[in-house]
Design an enzyme around this catalytic site. Structure first.
Site, PDB file in Angstrom:
ATOM      1  N   LYS A  87       7.222   4.913  13.404  1.00  0.00           N
ATOM      2  CA  LYS A  87       6.821   6.443  12.863  1.00  0.00           C
ATOM      3  C   LYS A  87       5.523   6.263  11.867  1.00  0.00           C
ATOM      4  O   LYS A  87       5.617   5.092  11.116  1.00  0.00           O
ATOM      5  CB  LYS A  87       8.021   7.109  12.521  1.00  0.00           C
ATOM      6  CG  LYS A  87       8.628   6.367  11.437  1.00  0.00           C
ATOM      7  CD  LYS A  87      10.156   6.847  11.242  1.00  0.00           C
ATOM      8  CE  LYS A  87      10.909   6.133  10.142  1.00  0.00           C
ATOM      9  NZ  LYS A  87      12.360   6.589  10.066  1.00  0.00           N
ATOM     10  N   TYR A 142     -10.200   8.779 -17.203  1.00  0.00           N
ATOM     11  CA  TYR A 142      -9.867  10.205 -17.622  1.00  0.00           C
ATOM     12  C   TYR A 142      -8.880  10.016 -18.607  1.00  0.00           C
ATOM     13  O   TYR A 142      -7.923   9.198 -18.734  1.00  0.00           O
ATOM     14  CB  TYR A 142      -9.185  10.703 -16.320  1.00  0.00           C
ATOM     15  CG  TYR A 142      -9.854  11.236 -15.375  1.00  0.00           C
ATOM     16  CD1 TYR A 142     -11.092  12.291 -15.856  1.00  0.00           C
ATOM     17  CD2 TYR A 142      -9.967  10.936 -14.021  1.00  0.00           C
ATOM     18  CE1 TYR A 142     -11.810  12.763 -14.593  1.00  0.00           C
ATOM     19  CE2 TYR A 142     -10.840  11.366 -13.092  1.00  0.00           C
ATOM     20  CZ  TYR A 142     -11.670  12.352 -13.435  1.00  0.00           C
ATOM     21  OH  TYR A 142     -12.679  13.084 -12.362  1.00  0.00           O
TER      22      TYR A 142
HETATM   23  C1  LIG Z   1      13.110   5.513   9.924  1.00  0.00           C
HETATM   24  C2  LIG Z   1      14.174   5.150  10.545  1.00  0.00           C
HETATM   25  C3  LIG Z   1      14.613   4.015  10.960  1.00  0.00           C
HETATM   26  C4  LIG Z   1      13.976   2.814  10.193  1.00  0.00           C
HETATM   27  O1  LIG Z   1      14.286   2.615   9.007  1.00  0.00           O
HETATM   28  P1  LIG Z   1      13.925   1.454   7.897  1.00  0.00           P
HETATM   29  O2  LIG Z   1      14.627   1.718   6.638  1.00  0.00           O
HETATM   30  O3  LIG Z   1      12.503   1.633   7.535  1.00  0.00           O
HETATM   31  O4  LIG Z   1      14.309   0.292   8.533  1.00  0.00           O
HETATM   32  C5  LIG Z   1      15.613   3.723  11.948  1.00  0.00           C
HETATM   33  N1  LIG Z   1      16.124   4.584  12.520  1.00  0.00           N
HETATM   34  C6  LIG Z   1      15.947   6.108  12.222  1.00  0.00           C
HETATM   35  C7  LIG Z   1      16.710   7.119  12.799  1.00  0.00           C
HETATM   36  C8  LIG Z   1      15.037   6.305  11.307  1.00  0.00           C
HETATM   37  O5  LIG Z   1      14.759   7.560  10.860  1.00  0.00           O
END
Ligand SMILES: *Cc1c(COP(=O)(O)O)cnc(C)c1O
Length: 348
Positions: free
Chosen positions: A39, A248
Site C-alpha cells: 500500500k 527562514y
Molecule cells: C499496513 C498493514 C500491514 C503491514 O503493516 P506493517 O506494520 O507495515 O508491517 C499489515 N496488515 C494490515 C491490515 C495493514 O493495514
C-alpha cells in the site's frame, strides 16, 4: 527531441536489501507463507518495482489498500494473489467483480454487497480489539459469513510493537473466531507481529515496514537492512561569515566563518521540518549537519569539513529509519511514505 529532465534528487533503492529483509521475515514466519504490504505505493518506494523483486524471490501474496492501488499493479503475474485491504464500496464493485484482486470484506455492509453481487473468492477482516476495520466476532458467530468463499481470514494487531497483554489477547480471540470460519488460510501478523514469534504467524504474514528497512521491534535490529537512501544534488556552495544567518527565520547564526551547501531537497519531498537543525547528510564517511530550517525545496548543509564538494555533487541524506525517527519525532512509517514524487527512484 530533448531528453526528459533528470531530477536533482533521487532515492537510491537496494534490491538485495529488500529481498534479504523479506527472506528474514519469511524465516521468522516459520511454516507460514510470508506476503508483502504494498500500500501507499510500496511505502513510497514504488509498488510495482517492489512487487516484481519480491515475486522473483518467491513472495506470492500481496496487499494494497485501495482498488486504484490494485489497478496500478495489474496485470499481476501468474500464481500471485492480491488483496485489497479496504474492501468494496459500491463504486468499487465493477472492478472488484472483474477478478483482478480479492476484496478484504470489513463490515456487514461490505459482506452484504459482496453476497448480493454473487462475488467469488474473498478475504475477510475480523476485529479482535483494534476497532479499526473488521467485522465482529459476534457477527461471525451469528452466521454473517455463511455462504461466502473465504480465501484468507485476517485480523490486525494494535500494539505488536509493544510488550503488552493485548497481543496475546488478540491472538486468542482471533484463533477462537477462526475456529468457526471455513477459511483456507488465517493471517494476523504485520512486521512487528512477526517479531512476536511464530505462534502469531498462523498461515500467512503481511509485513510492510520491515521490508522497506523499518525496524519495528528490537528483535529485528541487526537483521533488517536499510533499503532507501535519499540523495540530493548541491545547487550552490557559499561562504557564510561569523554572525550571518542561514535560511527562514534566521534560526541558525554562524559562530565563525563556515562553508554551506544548498541541497535540492525540502519538506515537499518528505524531508520534514523535524530535521531542521538536527538532520545530517553524508559525504565520504563525514557526517555533515543540517543548518537552520528545512525549506519547502531546499536545505542548507554545513560542508566546512568537506572542501572538495562542489555544485553538482550528490550528498546522501542520513535516513537510518530508527535513528531518523528518534531524531525527528516522526514515525518510521511517516518517514518512508513521505518520500515525494520529485525523487527519481533508482534501483540497484
Ligand atoms: C499496513 C498493514 C500491514 C503491514 O503493516 P506493517 O506494520 O507495515 O508491517 C499489515 N496488515 C494490515 C491490515 C495493514 O493495514
Amino acid at each position: 527531441m530533448i531528453a526528459p529532465p533528470s531530477a536533482p534528487l533521487r532515492l537510491r533503492l537496494d534490491s538485495a536489501a529488500l529481498v534479504a529483509n523479506w527472506r528474514w521475515l519469511a524465516a521468522m514466519s516459520g511454516r507460514a507463507a510470508c506476503g508483502a504490504a504494498l500500500k501507499a505505493d510500496g511505502y513510497g518506494l514504488g509498488a510495482r518495482a517492489v512487487s516484481e523483486r519480491l515475486a522473483k524471490a518467491g513472495c506470492r501474496d500481496f496487499f494494497v489498500a485501495t482498488w486504484a492501488e490494485a489497478a496500478a499493479l495489474a496485470p499481476l503475474g501468474e500464481g500471485l494473489s492480491l488483496s485489497v485491504l479496504h474492501g468494496v464500496r459500491a463504486e468499487d464493485m465493477e472492478i472488484a467483480l472483474s477478478g483482478s484482486a480479492r476484496p478484504v470484506l470489513n463490515s456487514p455492509e461490505q459482506v452484504a454487497r459482496w453476497k448480493a453481487a454473487g462475488g467469488g473468492m474473498c478475504d475477510v477482516m475480523v476485529d479482535t480489539g483494534m476497532n479499526r476495520l473488521g467485522v465482529s466476532g459476534e457477527a461471525v458467530g451469528e452466521g454473517l459469513l455463511d455462504g461466502l468463499r473465504v480465501a484468507t481470514l485476517l485480523s490486525h494487531l494494535a500494539c505488536a510493537d509493544e510488550d503488552v497483554a493485548m497481543n496475546a489477547e488478540q491472538r486468542e480471540r482471533f484463533a477462537a473466531i477462526a475456529a468457526g470460519v471455513d477459511a483456507a488460510r488465517l493471517s494476523l501478523s504485520n512486521s512487528a507481529g512477526i517479531c512476536l514469534g511464530s505462534d502469531y504467524a498462523f498461515d500467512l504474514t503481511r509485513p510492510g515496514l520491515a521490508l522497506y528497512g523499518g525496524v519495528p521491534r528490537p528483535e529485528a535490529a541487526g537483521h533488517i537492512a536499510q533499503v532507501a537512501y535519499p540523495e540530493a544534488q548541491i545547487l550552490q556552495r557559499r561562504r557564510v561569515e561569523a554572525g550571518e544567518s542561514v535560511g527562514y527565520g534566521a534560526s541558525f547564526v554562524a559562530g565563525g566563518p563556515i562553508e554551506v551547501a544548498i541541497l535540492n531537497l525540502g519538506y515537499a519531498d518528505g524531508y520534514l521540518r523535524g530535521f531542521s537543525g538536527s538532520g545530517r547528510a553524508w559525504a565520504d564517511g563525514h557526517a555533515l549537519p543540517v543548518l537552520g530550517r528545512v525549506s519547502m525545496d531546499l536545505v542548507a548543509i554545513d560542508v566546512s569539513t568537506a572542501p572538495a564538494l562542489r555544485e553538482g555533487d550528490w550528498l546522501t541524506i542520513d535516513l537510518d529509519l530508527p535513528a531518523a525517527a528518534a531524531q525527528s519525532g516522526l514515525s518510521q512509517y511517516e518517514l518512508l511514505t513521505g518520500f515525494g514524487r520529485r525523487f527519481d527512484r533508482v534501483w540497484a
